[in-house]
Scaffold this motif. Sequence first.
Motif: not given
Length: 401
Positions: A131, A135, A138, A313, A316, A388-389
């Motif tokens: 996790s 970010t 991304f 993010s 997601s 952000a998962s």
Amino acid sequence: MSSYTELLKTRGVARIIAAQLTARFPFGMLSLAFLLHIEHTYESYGVAGLVLAALSIGQAIAGPLTSRLMGVWGMRPVILITMIICASAISVIALVPLGIAADMAVAFVAGLTMPPIQPAVRTIYPKMVNSKQLTPLFSLDASAQEIIWVLGPVITTFVSVQIGTVWGILLAVAFLVGGGIWFLTSPELGRVRIPRSKRKLGAVLKKPPVLLSTIVGFLLVATCAAIEAGVVSAFGEGGAEAGIVLAIFAVGSLVGGLSLGHRPIGPWALARRMAIVFVGTAVAAASLNIWWLSIVLFIAGVGIAPALAVMFSIVSASVRFSDTAEAYGWVGTGQLIGAAVGSALAGFLIDGIGPSGAFLVAAGLAFFGFLVPLFGKRFHPDLRGRDASPLPDTEPVTVVG
């Protein structure tokens, strides 16, 4: 920078980034390749515009549809089938003289079957890293994709002008097929299965962060398209200056992505990054001097990759795993429409008042791109200290070891 070094050492990350960038390279080539080829064939930019409109409409419709199908048929079958049909349709436009209406129909099919590489890879990423790394991943991906939008047009123009417009299109097909096969053979596609979504098509847009990202993505890419049109118009299609300025614009995005990508994402993150884009763009029309444009567009570029990373993010973190592919499909559709709208608006202003008109359009679009997340702050998730998962589905997700 250590976070990015760690990322690239993570199993499969460097490979999947390189494979998906190669497969998506035609996205930065086809619009210009079609424009040059159709104009050369019919001696009309108007006809070229119609064919490009058909391509864009097909792509816009396909985004959420093919992405959702990956949850039904699986990623590999959907990407393989669309790749074969899309490559065939693009090749037909290059090799077979069909007439205007038929070219538009085939271009629509090509757009409708554009392989959903981006939604697929955005869906895979959360299953590849922890996790804390998501970010930055991304951000790294958003920075790396600048290669597509800078080198794509440059390579297309060189091949089309120096060798022939047919070869410019066929080169895009080669990237599509070669990169697509590389991506399809990546082990990561076999390790993750997207669960079938139980919601109606489009229901994911009811999630405010998805809608926010779709709208801001539209405005951001429209801004970039207008800037690109303005730079090319200012220095000419064959001028080295245009390539230099656009390369510096992309370097700004790369620098911004790598320097800001690891920072925590608070509720003001998207507005702040879009403010950087607006500030750099707002003063671009003051002068068309190469040094001035290089400096101000570098500043504007610093906000682009970080803004995209924030969008990826918050999407997601706001949807269930089964809805991630469709959500990214909608975000991609917004960006595709933005590219078409930005180019069209810039074209009208260039015809009316010259190259500076394109930068005025870009500034206006960037300003709205700043206002939307500013006033939409309450819809922006606060991801500081938060995973952000994607949200877990109620049924277990199959991950093959």
